[in-house]
Design an enzyme around this catalytic site. Structure first.
Site, PDB file in Angstrom:
ATOM      1  CG  HIS A 265      80.359  56.828  36.325  1.00  0.00           C
ATOM      2  ND1 HIS A 265      80.397  55.956  37.390  1.00  0.00           N
ATOM      3  CD2 HIS A 265      80.634  58.032  36.847  1.00  0.00           C
ATOM      4  CE1 HIS A 265      80.692  56.612  38.494  1.00  0.00           C
ATOM      5  NE2 HIS A 265      80.836  57.879  38.185  1.00  0.00           N
ATOM      6  CE1 TYR A 379      79.901  65.470  42.723  1.00  0.00           C
ATOM      7  CE2 TYR A 379      82.039  64.569  42.135  1.00  0.00           C
ATOM      8  CZ  TYR A 379      80.715  64.392  42.474  1.00  0.00           C
ATOM      9  OH  TYR A 379      80.206  63.123  42.554  1.00  0.00           O
ATOM     10  CB  SER A 381      83.484  61.487  43.850  1.00  0.00           C
ATOM     11  OG  SER A 381      84.820  61.022  43.766  1.00  0.00           O
ATOM     12  CB  THR A 392      79.055  59.080  44.913  1.00  0.00           C
ATOM     13  OG1 THR A 392      78.128  59.652  43.994  1.00  0.00           O
ATOM     14  CG2 THR A 392      79.880  57.996  44.247  1.00  0.00           C
TER      15      THR A 392
END
Length: 551
Positions: A265, A379, A381, A392
């Site tokens: 990532h 959370y 994204s 993001t």
């Protein structure tokens, strides 16, 4: 030094923001000619490789059209606007799109898709991109193989030759190595840094360079997928033997032809990888490089395919054994379960003037409240690729509106009329839409505060009181970490929780159903959570259809 769970998250949560594994649907039906595992996997591996290479060449030639974020799709996402803007000079076309709230998405991350690797370094890792590499990395049974897929003239190697090389690798029946280096990429990054340096000193520079500079990695797993549990676990982490988690992305193919992408990532987000998935999916359907009846080329794969060999001393062997033990201990604590809600999806919810994403997020809030009696930091994204080099921003789905709505549905539904409950759903949807638009337009607060916190630490300043406040600490301990993924190319996607007592919630709202793929560690009960989410969806859809909530 990280704890084992934190270190597990450093690569298992790799796609916390978008997707860790995307399990691609079958690209063509099985036929009599392909109805054997070896043949089907061989054809699929070849076609997916060629399609990915076509995508790479199209991007590098500057011919890949950007994705566009439409704030007002009724004006900009139309054939008329696209035909008009096509004739506007490129220096002015951006302004024309801007005038109708259409934002071409940044494509700078695409550069890191190919020939890229995360290199462990002291203090922080480095990203390496060596775009002169012309070879593919193939892993099978813990062994590493490479062969060129781009020729001297920059053209893609003939598909029948790639097919022959895959067939050669699949015919290699040697057992797994006693010490598989793949485990090291799951290690604590500081430990891996030291061991990688020792690998270089032991004479492995050339083979490591081969791995690092490969166009991408194909993992051929010798298992047959039986159910979604095995599918999710295998594509998310596998057995550690047949992975190199540091590569920018890996295509995973099992014996039965199940396919997925697992990606690292740090270099980018799901926008680039999902585009790759969609293009590969479309290309393999519309113009597959080989058909089921085509035979591999008559080439000498023994001379062409290089099997990488490593020089290991006792310290390295011990390090691999330790990494393997930690890997097995960590993944054994991870549970994954899935849910398919079939009573309705995107089409029904839009007819109710509700945001499908808002309803999915509300089901998590409602489900957690039902299971644990409280709401927690959540959370979601949101891509900011509408901006240059955008990554993001965070959407915070837990709001005063969702709290009010959840308590009405879960705690005392009988005291509210169906009309009142419908109104609450509308309020949740409206506010969630506002938060989404603000995040996409970089009006959120999370990344700004994170940057300030990072800068204060990097400059050796004492940490400002704001970042020591219990509220700031609590809001960043995201028990519900969520990310959506909806695409015709994807069956399901998922990732690990980002905190030991959290849930990793991958979901997709499709036209007529809603899918969930959720993970947890022992601190949480993922099966019970999904039961509570299902009950929440039942209640929401009952109310939307004018029926009272059943007990």
């Amino acid at each position: 030094m990280m704890t084992s769970i934190e270190e597990l998250n450093s690569w298992l949560k790799t796609l916390k923001m978008e997707l860790v594994n995307s399990c691609m649907k079958s690209l063509w039906p099985r036929t009599k000619e392909t109805n054997t595992p070896v043949t089907f996997r061989l054809i699929r591996a070849t076609n997916m490789t060629v399609s990915a290479l076509r995508f790479m060449k199209t991007f590098r030639a500057g011919l890949l059209e950007p994705e566009v974020f439409h704030l007002n799709p009724a004006k900009s996402d139309t054939a008329l606007f696209k035909n008009i803007i096509r004739f506007v000079p490129s220096s002015l076309s951006w302004y024309g799109a801007y005038m109708v709230n259409a934002y071409p998405l940044d494509m700078s991350q695409y550069y890191r898709l190919f020939n890229s690797t995360r290199i462990p370094k002291a203090v922080r890792d480095e990203l390496l991109t060596e775009d002169s590499g012309k070879h593919l990395l193939v892993m099978r049974n813990g062994h590493f193989y490479t062969f060129d897929v781009i020729d001297r003239d920059g053209r893609i190697t003939k598909a029948s030759e790639i097919q022959a090389h895959f067939k050669y690798i699949l015919s290699d029946l040697r057992p797994p190595p006693d010490f598989s280096l793949g485990y090291l990429t799951s290690e604590n990054r500081d430990t891996w840094t030291v061991l990688r340096q020792r690998l270089l000193e032991a004479g492995n520079t050339q083979v490591l360079n081969k791995i690092d500079s490969a166009v991408f990695c194909i993992c051929l797993d010798d298992i047959t997928i039986k159910d979604h549990f095995q599918l999710s676990h295998n594509m998310l982490h596998g057995n550690g033997l047949n992975r190199w988690y540091d590569k920018s992305f890996s295509i995973i193919l099992t014996k039965d032809g199940s396919a997925a992408v697992n990606f690292e990532h740090s270099w980018g987000d799901g926008v680039a990888v999902l585009r790759l998935l969609n293009e590969v999916f479309r290309d393999t359907i519309q113009r597959p490089a080989i058909s089921p009846t085509m035979l591999p080329a008559a080439v000498d794969s023994f001379q062409t395919v290089q099997k990488l060999e490593f020089k290991l001393d006792d310290v390295l062997k011990s390090g691999i054994e330790s990494a393997k033990a930690q890997f097995n201990a960590s993944v054994s604590t991870l549970s994954i379960d899935a849910l398919e809600f079939k009573k309705g999806g995107k089409e029904f919810l839009k007819k109710q003037n509700l945001s499908p994403d808002a309803v999915a997020q509300l089901s998590f809030q409602m489900g957690f409240l039902r299971q644990y009696g409280k709401t927690v930091a959540t959370y979601e994204s949101c891509s900011t690729a509408a901006f240059k080099h955008g990554r993001t921003e965070t959407i915070r789905p837990a709001t005063i509106y969702t709290k009010k709505c959840c308590e009405a549905f879960v705690k005392d539904p009988s005291t509210h009329s169906i009309s009142d409950l419908q109104t609450m759903l509308g309020e949740c949807s409206k506010y969630h839409g506002q938060l989404t638009r603000e995040a996409a337009m970089a009006q959120g607060f999370d990344r700004h505060l994170f940057a300030l916190c990072y800068l204060s630490k990097s400059k050796g300043m004492s940490l400002p009181e704001l970042f020591q406040d219990p509220s700031y600490i609590q809001i960043n301990h995201n028990i519900l970490s969520t990310s959506t993924l909806s695409s015709p190319a994807v069956h399901l996607g998922g990732f690990a929780p980002v905190v030991p007592d959290g849930f990793g919630v991958g979901y997709g709202v499709h036209d007529h159903w809603i899918g969930y793929n959720v993970s947890s560690y022992p601190a949480r009960d993922v099966k019970e959570f999904l039961k509570c989410v299902h009950k929440s969806l039942d209640d929401i859809f009952d109310v939307l259809e004018g029926r009272p909530i059943s007990s």
